[in-house]
Design a protein around this motif. Sequence first.
Motif, PDB file in Angstrom:
ATOM      1  N   TRP A 205      20.646  34.515  31.468  1.00 11.20           N
ATOM      2  CA  TRP A 205      19.806  34.972  30.280  1.00 11.20           C
ATOM      3  C   TRP A 205      18.571  35.808  31.082  1.00 11.20           C
ATOM      4  O   TRP A 205      17.745  36.097  30.086  1.00 11.20           O
ATOM      5  CB  TRP A 205      19.199  33.769  29.769  1.00 11.20           C
ATOM      6  CG  TRP A 205      20.085  32.862  28.942  1.00 11.20           C
ATOM      7  CD1 TRP A 205      20.437  31.559  29.373  1.00 11.20           C
ATOM      8  CD2 TRP A 205      21.093  33.377  28.092  1.00 11.20           C
ATOM      9  NE1 TRP A 205      21.549  31.172  28.619  1.00 11.20           N
ATOM     10  CE2 TRP A 205      21.791  32.276  27.902  1.00 11.20           C
ATOM     11  CE3 TRP A 205      21.355  34.425  27.269  1.00 11.20           C
ATOM     12  CZ2 TRP A 205      23.009  32.306  26.922  1.00 11.20           C
ATOM     13  CZ3 TRP A 205      22.243  34.454  26.290  1.00 11.20           C
ATOM     14  CH2 TRP A 205      23.069  33.354  26.124  1.00 11.20           C
ATOM     15  N   GLY A 206      18.298  35.966  32.340  1.00  8.39           N
ATOM     16  CA  GLY A 206      17.625  36.950  32.857  1.00  8.39           C
ATOM     17  C   GLY A 206      16.541  36.505  33.479  1.00  8.39           C
ATOM     18  O   GLY A 206      15.882  35.344  33.602  1.00  8.39           O
ATOM     19  N   SER A 227      20.173  40.090  33.302  1.00  9.46           N
ATOM     20  CA  SER A 227      20.921  39.050  32.761  1.00  9.46           C
ATOM     21  C   SER A 227      22.347  39.481  32.558  1.00  9.46           C
ATOM     22  O   SER A 227      22.722  40.660  32.301  1.00  9.46           O
ATOM     23  CB  SER A 227      20.082  38.670  31.249  1.00  9.46           C
ATOM     24  OG  SER A 227      20.392  39.687  30.297  1.00  9.46           O
ATOM     25  N   HIS A 230      23.297  37.986  26.533  1.00  2.95           N
ATOM     26  CA  HIS A 230      22.166  38.492  25.663  1.00  2.95           C
ATOM     27  C   HIS A 230      22.125  37.633  24.305  1.00  2.95           C
ATOM     28  O   HIS A 230      23.212  37.585  23.719  1.00  2.95           O
ATOM     29  CB  HIS A 230      22.080  39.999  25.425  1.00  2.95           C
ATOM     30  CG  HIS A 230      22.082  40.823  26.673  1.00  2.95           C
ATOM     31  ND1 HIS A 230      21.060  41.043  27.136  1.00  2.95           N
ATOM     32  CD2 HIS A 230      23.147  41.518  27.195  1.00  2.95           C
ATOM     33  CE1 HIS A 230      21.173  41.696  28.331  1.00  2.95           C
ATOM     34  NE2 HIS A 230      22.592  42.136  28.194  1.00  2.95           N
TER      35      HIS A 230
END
Length: 506
Positions: A205-206, A227, A230
């Motif tokens: 998720w980053g 990520s 998304h």
Amino acid sequence: MASRLGYEPLGEVPSACCRCCKTWSRALKAFVVGVVSLFLLGVFGAVYYAVHIIVNEKIAEGAVLVNGTLAEKQWQSPEIPIYTKFYFFDVDNPFEVQKEGAKPSVTQRGPYTYREYKNKLHVRWSENKTTVSYCLQDYFVFDRSKSVGDVREDQITSLNLILVTVLDVIHQKLHFFPEKVVTEIIKLATNEELFMKRPIHDLLWGYDDTLLKLFNKLDSQIPKSFSLQHNVSTPDPSKPCQVYTGVGDTSRVGQFIEWNGVTKLPYWKTDTANTLKGTEGFLFKPGNGKERIYIFVDQIFRSGYFDYSGSSEIKGISVNRFQMPDKEMANASVNPANAAYYSNGPSGLGNMTPCVPMNAPVFSSKPHFLGAESILREAVAHLRPNRSLHDSYLDMEPMTGAVFRAAKRLQINVKIERNSDIVQLQHVPSLYFPLFWVEETAEITDDLADQFKSELLIPTTVAYDSLIALMVAAGFTSVVCFLLAAWFKFSHDERGLSVSNSTVQR
């Protein structure tokens, strides 16, 4: 007196004639019953055909994507639960790979399971109801009970995709940028390691990355964070999707006209390759049977086809299984059509480089390089392809064209090449490095299966089976009656001939 004259009495002749008449009567009755049965067979056949047309019309009415139909309801907010499972490849020997050129050894970690929600927002039908546009809301909720661990706590050692991408840019494109910026980028990149250890959650998720922030100064289109996945909780209304509803032509139901605001993809060599062909993979034309189906796979930015591979059953419902043949991911020398997708490496890879930010050297494949050239999986230790675990499939109910069970499986790989001019790549073996693979599954619920059986499957099955039984009975009766009529006719002729011969003799 007659006996004295040499003649026998004729008293038996009337009895033989009577038997002849009875035989003829039986033949006539059998023939009439046969004709009536044959007529009923025609009637039942006509009724069967009429019922078939009515059932198909009702199915077609319910299969179009128009407000109020069952298909539209499941399409807009699916009741069938979708689960997405992530499996990561944890690198066991990162130092040996980078410094000594050893073969990478990996251990699969997973699944890390999320419940996926796909909802259509901003839904608008065309005036004649033949098309519908929408924006896709696609978000994920972690399900710890279906996972091997916690995504925020579990860490793995993985290839540093950002560094590999930056190194590729340094090698090929940095002569276009100002010298001062280039110097800063090289300095930062030199201090980075080829492998990194991070929590699963950060990879998915980053996380903020210094190199990306620097590149963002050069190109604002490049994100500051990285990520692999998304959440699209608030889709952009200016980038809609549009599909056919099936009104007027059910063979086109669900097929893409527009995706993410474009009617043609901008990534590939030919117009055909850039065409949006197929559906999103959960709905197809009613009565499809065993015909080849096409799907637009947005994760790899291209369309592909699935072929019939056999029959199956789910919750008492017969379905047809479709799978993507290995040839669809073969390189251009094996499958010339794939030249348009820049498929010039080993067979079994999909080139995603033109589609991802910074043209990162990313390639898709089936998990564990299933169906790919052996050179790909032999370059990495502990990859074990298994068709039942790693191949994608769709189980389609043939009457409605609805998918009742599906598994979409895809692996993401990064191409790395030895380069004596770059510190991190001076000793590494050249290969396609597997990062992770993802499995998206969906299966009809017990309630929806029971509803389908009670409202459609059982009534149509009973109607069809009853009419078939009546047609078989009528056909059998007509055949038996015609055979009996022929037999009685033959017996009548034989007896008539016998009586005639007896009369002449006497």
